[in-house]
Enzyme design. Structure first.
Site, PDB file in Angstrom:
ATOM      1  N   LEU A  75       0.820  -1.205   0.000  1.00  0.00           N
ATOM      2  CA  LEU A  75       0.000   0.000   0.000  1.00  0.00           C
ATOM      3  C   LEU A  75       0.862   1.267   0.000  1.00  0.00           C
ATOM      4  O   LEU A  75       1.752   1.409   0.834  1.00  0.00           O
ATOM      5  CB  LEU A  75      -0.909   0.007   1.232  1.00  0.00           C
ATOM      6  CG  LEU A  75      -1.917   1.158   1.293  1.00  0.00           C
ATOM      7  CD1 LEU A  75      -2.962   1.011   0.203  1.00  0.00           C
ATOM      8  CD2 LEU A  75      -2.567   1.251   2.658  1.00  0.00           C
ATOM      9  N   HIS A  76       0.597   2.132  -0.917  1.00  0.00           N
ATOM     10  CA  HIS A  76       1.378   3.364  -0.972  1.00  0.00           C
ATOM     11  C   HIS A  76       0.511   4.553  -1.341  1.00  0.00           C
ATOM     12  O   HIS A  76      -0.374   4.455  -2.184  1.00  0.00           O
ATOM     13  CB  HIS A  76       2.554   3.223  -1.949  1.00  0.00           C
ATOM     14  CG  HIS A  76       2.174   2.754  -3.311  1.00  0.00           C
ATOM     15  ND1 HIS A  76       1.958   1.417  -3.619  1.00  0.00           N
ATOM     16  CD2 HIS A  76       1.980   3.431  -4.463  1.00  0.00           C
ATOM     17  CE1 HIS A  76       1.649   1.307  -4.901  1.00  0.00           C
ATOM     18  NE2 HIS A  76       1.649   2.512  -5.438  1.00  0.00           N
TER      19      HIS A  76
END
Length: 724
Positions: free
Chosen positions: A620-621
């Site tokens: 997740l970014h």
DNA sequence: GTTCTAGAAC
DNA sequence: GTTCTAGAAC
């Protein structure tokens, strides 16, 4: 490579086979037409007349005029209309010409026929009896361009700004015809009077007449030089001034640098006609003339040395995507015009060397010209001040440059240069995209300054040569990624969050950049957890899982950074649940902190914080991306649409939906990535990425209303704060 | 992500 | 003819 060669060979085979057939047919006609008895009756001979000239040179007009007054049967073979009124191929022209010849008509080949190769097949038409003539419409480029631009109903649909590009492009390939190519007669026309005269000659050229062989109308004109100049210019002069005379050419050199944005509105199409919007891929050194300002070096000698050293350098770098830019603030700069003239005379640099009027510290922000490296003509102490370029560069680069310089060297000797990587916090880096400054010290002829050579030009020239050598050497070392040590910043300590700033550096230096992409088609629509990730898509995961091994992985970028979650198993927004709200808030806060930091350094930056619906890289970014979208890495529709359509989920909206619904419902729709290219500000549509980029580089329309709400857009004016 | 390339668009 | 895109391979 292999396959393209094969297809080229095949094409040639087809053409030559075809030619063999039509030639044979023509020969048969000739035989029929040739009286078998030796009677004195004169037979009419067909001729093939090749017009030669760029669009707007008056080829069609010439043919029409001749046909109008001529007693001879003519066919005009025009490539622009041969295909049922639309433009056709060379083969169609050849075929049509052969048919006309067979019918006993003489033919005009009305196409540009700009070089030997283009003409060769037409010279094989007809039999030995068929004469081959050339009419060269060697009209000034300026005239051709203005005619092309003005025409509204041109058969080839060559209108507007594109005309200038095409004319120049063509002239760069111009090869004047020679009798040795197989012509019986060549007529050169350089102005309207010549054209009229030639129309008269061919118009009264009856079926039984013959014209003397040879070259006519050629004036003393060194076409070699012209070609050299055109090659030097290569690209278009957007003002349409590219001409054949050296005066015009000099002007063109200045204009010649592809500029993304010169002004606003009315000049927007300049970029598209210059055809070089991807100029950001060319690694550029901008440098001022060394020693000719405050150090009072003789301009004549200095300009000789510049041209000499540039020539030497350019011949060394071959086809590398590198260019040199001699910059001076003043449009009246003597040194600039002297170098220009000498460079043209010596035909130096091809498309690798340019002169440019502008502020070396503001080439991108003011002229849209990205220069990766700039040279600073400094003093021996490597200190700010003293006025001129040195003061300007130190001022523009901020204290960061002073500090970085100090780490490299305390002093500098004449003739030497020192390469200083610019910290990413320097305004020169953020605003102008300059990654390195090369300080260079030239010879001094000014008694008021240290180390004055007192007019000793023997020594002075030697040192000046050495200075340029050192400068170019330094530039080359950066360009090759050698000796480019980039400053490394520590990531912020921020709980379970790791930050990565991908670089948008144009060069492949040894630092390993991690780029965010949009997606990998194979995985389209699949959820996060079961997704198979390609090796490159693992990069962020590896960093997040083993931050110890990547503790100094902060990759520089002007405009785009990622905030990574360290939680294992959390690969995309599809995996996020209510319990992740605190994590997302932290990520948002970190992103916001960075955005604000960057805005503090450069007030013109605007940011959006958000997630891709379907990320291309696992882990997740959060994207923190500035809305200028000035990046050479933004190359395709998917890139663009992943940040400017609902594919991009604003962080604030994601957090809200999580709170309300417990999860984020993805529209899961890849159609967003396929949507037409629209400006993120004014929403205007654009046909391709270069045109879009050219537009966004100058679009100042306000952002859509939705973005201005709920802190979606982070700017110097908006101090959004969603954490705490 | 990048590179290569065919073929479409201009 | 050149520029641009998009798909495939890596």
């Amino acid at each position: 490579m292999y396959s393209s060669q094969t297809s080229e060979v095949r094409k040639r085979e087809v053409v030559s086979h075809f030619l063999a057939e039509i030639t044979q047919e023509a020969m048969e006609i000739d035989r029929q037409n040739t009286p078998s008895t030796g009677e004195g009756k004169q037979e009419s001979k067909t001729i093939v007349v090749l017009l030669m000239g760029p669009p707007g040179s008056g080829k069609s007009t010439f043919c029409d005029e001749v046909i109008r007054i001529s007693a001879r049967p003519w066919a005009r073979i025009c490539q622009d209309i041969i295909n049922n009124g639309k433009s056709g191929t060379k083969i169609q022209c050849l075929s049509s010409a052969a048919t006309a010849l067979k019918e006993g008509k003489s033919v005009f080949i009305d196409r540009c026929n700009i070089n030997k190769e283009q003409r060769a097949d037409f010279l094989k038409l007809g039999g030995p009896q068929t004469e081959k003539h050339a009419i060269v419409l060697d009209i000034p480029a300026k005239v051709c361009i203005s005619r092309s631009v003005k025409r509204t109903e041109h058969e080839g649909k060559l209108q507007g700004g594109k005309a200038a590009a095409v004319v120049n492009q063509m002239l760069s390939k111009k090869e004047l015809p020679k009798l040795s190519e197989g012509f019986n007669r060549i007529t050169f026309c350089q102005d309207e009077r010549d054209v009229k005269e030639a129309i008269g000659v061919y118009g009264s050229f009856g079926p039984l007449d013959s014209l003397p062989s040879g070259c006519f109308g050629q004036k003393m004109l060194d076409t070699k030089t012209q070609q050299g100049i055109m090659r030097f210019l290569k690209k278009v002069d957007p003002s349409g001034n590219a001409g054949s005379g050296p005066t015009v050419v000099e002007k063109s050199i200045t204009n010649e640098i592809p500029v993304k944005r010169l002004g606003k509105g009315d000049k927007l199409d300049i970029a598209s006609t210059s055809g070089d919007v991807d100029s950001c891929n060319i690694y550029t050194l901008a440098f001022p003339s060394i020693s000719t300002a405050d150090f009072q070096f003789n301009l004549e000698r200095a300009s000789d040395i510049i041209v000499e050293k540039v020539e030497e350098f350019v011949s060394r770098i071959g086809k590398s995507k590198i260019r040199l830019l001699l910059v001076d603030l003043s449009p009246e700069s003597k040194i600039l015009s002297m170098v220009k003239t000498k460079a043209v005379q010596k035909n130096v640099g091809s498309n690798k060397f340019f002169t440019f009027v502008g502020d070396i510290t503001r080439l991108r922000s003011q002229k849209g010209l990205q220069c990766n490296v700039i040279a600073n003509t400094t003093n021996w102490r490597l200190k700010p001040g003293g006025g001129g370029v040195n003061a300007a560069i130190f001022k523009a680069a901020g204290p960061e440059l002073e500090i970085a310089t100090k780490e490299r060297a305390e002093t500098l000797s004449p003739g030497k240069a020192v390469v200083v990587p610019l910290p990413s916090s320097s305004p020169l880096y953020t605003r102008e995209g300059v990654t390195h400054v090369i300080h260079v010290l030239g010879p001094n002829m000014n008694p008021q300054r240290p180390d004055c050579l007192k007019g000793d030009y023997g020594k002075g020239c030697k040192i000046l040569r050495e200075a340029y050598s050192s400068l170019f050497e330094g530039f080359l070392s950066i360009a090759q990624g050698v000796g480019s040590e980039h400053n490394i910043e520590r990531p912020l300590e921020s709980g379970g969050v790791q930050e990565v700033i991908p670089t948008n550096d144009d060069l492949k230096t040894k630092r390993g950049a991690v780029y965010e992409s949009d997606k990998n088609k194979k995985y389209k629509g699949s959820g996060g957890a079961t997704k198979a990730w390609g090796s490159w898509a693992q990069a962020l995961y590896n960093i997040a899982m083993h931050p110890d091994k990547h503790s100094n992985v902060v990759l520089e970028a002007q405009v785009h950074l990622l905030v990574l979650a360290r939680a294992d198993g959390l690969d995309s927004i599809a995996d996020v649940r209510r319990e992740h709200i605190p994590l997302l808030k932290t990520m948002h806060a970190v992103g916001l902190k960075w955005a604000e930091k960057l805005i503090n350094e450069n007030g013109s930056l605007l940011f959006r914080l958000g997630y891709h619906s379907v990320p291309s890289m696992r882990q997740l970014h959060l994207h923190v991306i500035s809305q200028d979208f000035e990046s050479s890495h933004l190359k395709n529709k998917k890139h663009w649409n992943s940040f400017t359509t609902p594919f991009f989920l604003d962080s604030v909206d994601v957090m809200k939906e999580l709170e309300d619904e417990g999860k984020v419902t993805l529209k899961n729709d890849s159609k967003f990535l396929e949507m037409e290219l629209r400006c993120h500000r004014c929403r205007s549509a654009h046909p391709n990425i270069p045109r879009l980029k050219s537009h966004i580089s100058s679009c100042q329309a306000p952002f859509p209303a939705a973005l201005l709400q709920n802190g979606r857009l982070v700017s110097s004016e908006v101090t959004a704060n969603f954490c705490n």
